[in-house]
Design a protein around this motif. Structure first.
Motif: not given
Length: 202
Positions: A89-105
């Motif tokens: 969940l902490a990782m998901h919350r970090a991803l939620d805040q990225l200003e650039l949407r990734p294509d892969a993780i």
């Protein structure tokens, strides 16, 4: 030399967490997107670096990254959902805040839950293999350490500035002597004298 990416020709975010094994404090995770073919010979798994090196590199990472963010899950949430789910969940919350949407993780370790429809890979010891995961490990570690240093000002008897909430002998002895704080994870085996009470990982 760490590798710049796992999935070629796309925007890739590296993720890692810090504080999973601690008796107290939130778990932190970071997500970092570095420029294509980025190189930095100083970047490494945060556990292989000194505190000074980590904080110096944090500034470099935040300056060089295309996007970065830190996610946090509290002790109360950890006790409710277990530490594995809390770390993800902490990782998901970090991803939620990225200003650039990734294509892969790409994620350090071997456990993750899908994040929207984005493809991902789990990589054991990934923080020693990929630059973006190493960068995420440094951000997660330094921000969590700073947080524990702040908590130490209110609860100096637990030695959090030194042990960062991990289960050291001194930390457990302080719990035995002074009791718990609102920041202790109550589902954990805090005193270390009974069978472990870590949450079951499905």
């Amino acid at each position: 030399m760490l590798l710049p990416y796992h999935f070629p020709n796309c925007i890739e975010a590296g993720c890692d967490e810090a504080g999973r094994g601690c008796l107290a404090g939130s778990v932190f995770a970071a997500a970092v997107i570095l420029p294509p073919d980025y190189q930095n010979a100083e970047l490494n798994d945060s556990k292989q670096l000194t505190d000074k090196q980590r904080h110096t590199l944090r500034e470099v990472i935040e300056n060089d990254a295309l996007a970065w963010a830190v996610g946090i899950v509290t002790p109360e949430e950890i006790d409710k959902i277990n530490i594995l789910r809390a770390s993800i969940l902490a990782m998901h919350r970090a991803l939620d805040q990225l200003e650039l949407r990734p294509d892969a993780i790409i994620v350090d370790g071997n456990r993750f839950q899908p994040y929207h429809d984005i493809r991902y890979a789990t990589i054991v010891k990934g923080d020693g293999k990929y630059l973006s995961i190493a960068a995420a490990s440094i951000l997660a570690k330094t921000y969590r350490d700073d947080y524990m240093d702040q908590l130490d000002k209110d609860y100096p008897q637990y030695g959090w500035r030194k042990n960062k909430g991990y289960p050291t002998r001194d930390h457990r002895e302080a719990i035995r002597q002074y009791g718990t704080t609102p920041y202790h994870r109550m589902t954990y085996n805090l005193l270390g004298d009974t069978s472990p009470m870590l949450p079951f990982e499905e």
